[in-house]
Enzyme design. Sequence first.
Site, PDB file in Angstrom:
ATOM      1  N   LYS A 135     -16.548   8.614   6.101  1.00 32.66           N
ATOM      2  CA  LYS A 135     -15.662   7.953   5.053  1.00 32.66           C
ATOM      3  C   LYS A 135     -14.336   7.859   5.939  1.00 32.66           C
ATOM      4  CE  LYS A 135     -14.759   7.761   0.906  1.00 32.66           C
ATOM      5  NZ  LYS A 135     -14.070   6.394   0.910  1.00 32.66           N
ATOM      6  N   LYS A 192      -9.947  15.685   8.473  1.00 36.12           N
ATOM      7  CA  LYS A 192      -9.456  15.607   7.151  1.00 36.12           C
ATOM      8  C   LYS A 192     -10.467  15.905   5.765  1.00 36.12           C
ATOM      9  CE  LYS A 192      -6.454  12.110   6.563  1.00 36.12           C
ATOM     10  NZ  LYS A 192      -5.818  10.755   6.015  1.00 36.12           N
ATOM     11  N   LYS A 245     -13.256   4.699   9.965  1.00 35.30           N
ATOM     12  CA  LYS A 245     -12.329   3.679   9.763  1.00 35.30           C
ATOM     13  C   LYS A 245     -12.510   2.302  10.277  1.00 35.30           C
ATOM     14  CE  LYS A 245      -7.792   4.330   8.049  1.00 35.30           C
ATOM     15  NZ  LYS A 245      -7.724   5.273   7.014  1.00 35.30           N
ATOM     16  N   THR A 269      -3.342   9.916  -3.184  1.00 33.44           N
ATOM     17  CA  THR A 269      -2.637  10.513  -1.899  1.00 33.44           C
ATOM     18  C   THR A 269      -1.149  10.846  -2.238  1.00 33.44           C
ATOM     19  OG1 THR A 269      -4.019   8.625  -0.790  1.00 33.44           O
ATOM     20  CG2 THR A 269      -2.158   9.861   0.542  1.00 33.44           C
ATOM     21  N   SER A 292     -11.304   9.690  -3.533  1.00 30.85           N
ATOM     22  CA  SER A 292     -12.521   8.632  -3.307  1.00 30.85           C
ATOM     23  C   SER A 292     -13.768   9.477  -3.133  1.00 30.85           C
ATOM     24  CB  SER A 292     -12.218   8.355  -1.650  1.00 30.85           C
ATOM     25  OG  SER A 292     -11.512   7.270  -1.680  1.00 30.85           O
TER      26      SER A 292
HETATM   27  P1  NAD Z   1       1.328   0.378   2.222  1.00 26.61           P
HETATM   28  O1  NAD Z   1       1.069  -0.712   2.897  1.00 26.61           O
HETATM   29  O2  NAD Z   1       1.121   0.385   0.664  1.00 26.61           O
HETATM   30  O3  NAD Z   1       2.758   0.927   2.271  1.00 26.61           O
HETATM   31  C1  NAD Z   1       3.416   1.003   3.808  1.00 26.61           C
HETATM   32  C2  NAD Z   1       4.893   1.274   3.463  1.00 26.61           C
HETATM   33  O4  NAD Z   1       5.518   1.150   4.776  1.00 26.61           O
HETATM   34  C3  NAD Z   1       5.478  -0.353   3.031  1.00 26.61           C
HETATM   35  O5  NAD Z   1       6.435  -0.045   2.202  1.00 26.61           O
HETATM   36  C4  NAD Z   1       6.087  -0.961   4.284  1.00 26.61           C
HETATM   37  O6  NAD Z   1       7.288  -1.927   4.047  1.00 26.61           O
HETATM   38  C5  NAD Z   1       6.430   0.296   4.836  1.00 26.61           C
HETATM   39  N1  NAD Z   1       6.833   0.146   6.331  1.00 26.61           N
HETATM   40  C6  NAD Z   1       6.026  -0.613   7.330  1.00 26.61           C
HETATM   41  N2  NAD Z   1       6.544  -0.502   8.374  1.00 26.61           N
HETATM   42  C7  NAD Z   1       7.682   0.158   8.364  1.00 26.61           C
HETATM   43  C8  NAD Z   1       8.748   0.672   9.312  1.00 26.61           C
HETATM   44  N3  NAD Z   1       8.728   0.447  10.574  1.00 26.61           N
HETATM   45  N4  NAD Z   1       9.670   1.360   8.874  1.00 26.61           N
HETATM   46  C9  NAD Z   1       9.641   1.802   7.511  1.00 26.61           C
HETATM   47  N5  NAD Z   1       8.938   1.387   6.454  1.00 26.61           N
HETATM   48  C10 NAD Z   1       7.615   0.559   7.042  1.00 26.61           C
HETATM   49  O7  NAD Z   1       0.554   1.667   2.897  1.00 26.61           O
HETATM   50  P2  NAD Z   1       0.177   2.964   2.178  1.00 26.61           P
HETATM   51  O8  NAD Z   1      -1.256   2.934   1.548  1.00 26.61           O
HETATM   52  O9  NAD Z   1       1.528   3.460   1.384  1.00 26.61           O
HETATM   53  O10 NAD Z   1      -0.215   3.849   3.372  1.00 26.61           O
HETATM   54  C11 NAD Z   1       1.257   4.328   4.033  1.00 26.61           C
HETATM   55  C12 NAD Z   1       0.595   5.433   5.085  1.00 26.61           C
HETATM   56  O11 NAD Z   1      -0.210   6.447   4.421  1.00 26.61           O
HETATM   57  C13 NAD Z   1      -0.296   5.002   6.026  1.00 26.61           C
HETATM   58  O12 NAD Z   1      -0.276   5.802   7.389  1.00 26.61           O
HETATM   59  C14 NAD Z   1      -1.634   5.361   5.681  1.00 26.61           C
HETATM   60  O13 NAD Z   1      -2.616   5.375   6.663  1.00 26.61           O
HETATM   61  C15 NAD Z   1      -1.506   6.604   5.209  1.00 26.61           C
HETATM   62  N6  NAD Z   1      -2.420   7.045   4.006  1.00 26.61           N
HETATM   63  C16 NAD Z   1      -2.491   6.154   3.028  1.00 26.61           C
HETATM   64  C17 NAD Z   1      -3.712   6.563   2.097  1.00 26.61           C
HETATM   65  C18 NAD Z   1      -3.614   5.815   0.884  1.00 26.61           C
HETATM   66  O14 NAD Z   1      -4.292   6.269  -0.310  1.00 26.61           O
HETATM   67  N7  NAD Z   1      -3.117   4.463   0.531  1.00 26.61           N
HETATM   68  C19 NAD Z   1      -4.301   7.719   2.114  1.00 26.61           C
HETATM   69  C20 NAD Z   1      -4.215   8.400   3.202  1.00 26.61           C
HETATM   70  C21 NAD Z   1      -2.976   8.118   4.375  1.00 26.61           C
END
Ligand code: NAD
Length: 431
Positions: free
Chosen positions: A68, A92, A104, A188, A356
């Site tokens: 997953k 996780k 992934k 999340t 999920s």
């Molecule tokens: P997203 O693409 O919606 O948001 C990412 C954010 O980070 C955006 O605001 C972007 O502008 C910002 N960003 C990118 N580079 C940056 C930098 N150098 N400095 C500061 N900000 C920066 O992604 P998301 O879904 O919110 O995911 C964010 C993190 O959470 C990732 O590491 C992802 O793997 C993790 N995550 C997400 C989920 C989910 O359900 N979406 C679940 C588990 C983990």
Amino acid sequence: MSDSLFIDASKRLQAALKYVSISDDASERLKHPKVSLSVSIPVRMDDGSLKIFQGYRVRYDDTRGPAKGGVRYHPHVSLDEVQSLAFWMTFKCAVLNLPFGGGKGGITLNPKTLSKFELERLSRGYIDAIADFIGPDVDILAPDVYTNSMIMGWMMDQYSIIRRQVSPAVVTGKPLTMGGSVGRDGATAHGAFFVIQCILPKLDLLPQTTTVAIQGFGKVGAVLAELLAKVGYKVVAVSDSQGAIYAKQGLDIPSIRQYKASTQGIKAVYCQGTVCNIVEHQSLSNAELLALDVDVLIPAALENQITENNAKDIKAKYIFEVANGPIASTADEILSAKGISVFPDILVNAGGVTVSYFEWVQNRSGLYWTLEQVTERLKQKMVEETEQIWSISQELGISMRTAAYIHALNRLGEALNAKGTRDYYVNGHDS
Ligand code: NAD
């Protein structure tokens, strides 16, 4: 030269292995991804040209159930990154006791440079390339950085076309009308919120007197900021890829979300009306946000944001890892020596994969839950596992990260041992 992300990620496993009594076979198995697929995806661009994109899917381990994990669209996507993310997913899912292994996927590109038509063709092309590698009982996809529910809908639709049967359970994070679950969008962030709400009272931190800085104002960071602000935490800084804003008196998060949705930028506005005033604020770089003197720092953007180069500058007392792998292993010791406690990604951001899982269950049963049911079940799971990891950490006097890996390793080890161990075959013992 610094280690690859995967080698760095594996160091956390090594640290936990010395506390658990799983067989050598099991620990050896967990050091290697089970299977990695690399594909090229041809896409007809709007101008008529053909462009080839590089894609990956990694199934790290599927001992506890089908793999997953999300699919990331980002210029930095590499096999090394996808393997690391699949490794974290394995642990996780075990931390949350979900009947899944870890996987992934990703495509190396800047999605902002593609039109919507090109993005759809690319997403469907990715599924064409990996269709034999995935499936509701094999490997299930989900959104990650720069992928969303619409893209998940295209992917599910393409898989269904290939299989000639509607297969909603192959992808989670879909639009509601295509078999998505209520509550998946904010899952999340809600999961992280439940962990924070469970931990901070143990540390005698009250919302009204606790300052928070959040790096990343995306699908997770923005929702979490709003949840925290709503119960009284003072969110003093947020950032996106363009930069950060800071206001000592705290930011009005709903207004910033509105502003960001309409302009794609962030500014310290307040009031949700049409004429928002700009709150007096300071613009910061992302490096400055990370170094703010706050109680709680929440990296919610990308991996490797806190390394041996900037760990010494961190002043926050507590870090909750919402992004996957935002702290390099080389920074662990520096943070620990400064007395900074880290709450790890494999627990803090596990709310997404938990809902999920709920979506997958609903797709397979055909019975759909209410938002209250989803939220209540999510809260119960997050709090239960947080408490167990907290107890391990307190009993052994170790970090929450190592405690979380121990918790996951015990479950993974048991499942791997159930297939037979050296002791079983050679000495006739069950191990
Ligand atoms: P997203 O693409 O919606 O948001 C990412 C954010 O980070 C955006 O605001 C972007 O502008 C910002 N960003 C990118 N580079 C940056 C930098 N150098 N400095 C500061 N900000 C920066 O992604 P998301 O879904 O919110 O995911 C964010 C993190 O959470 C990732 O590491 C992802 O793997 C993790 N995550 C997400 C989920 C989910 O359900 N979406 C679940 C588990 C983990």
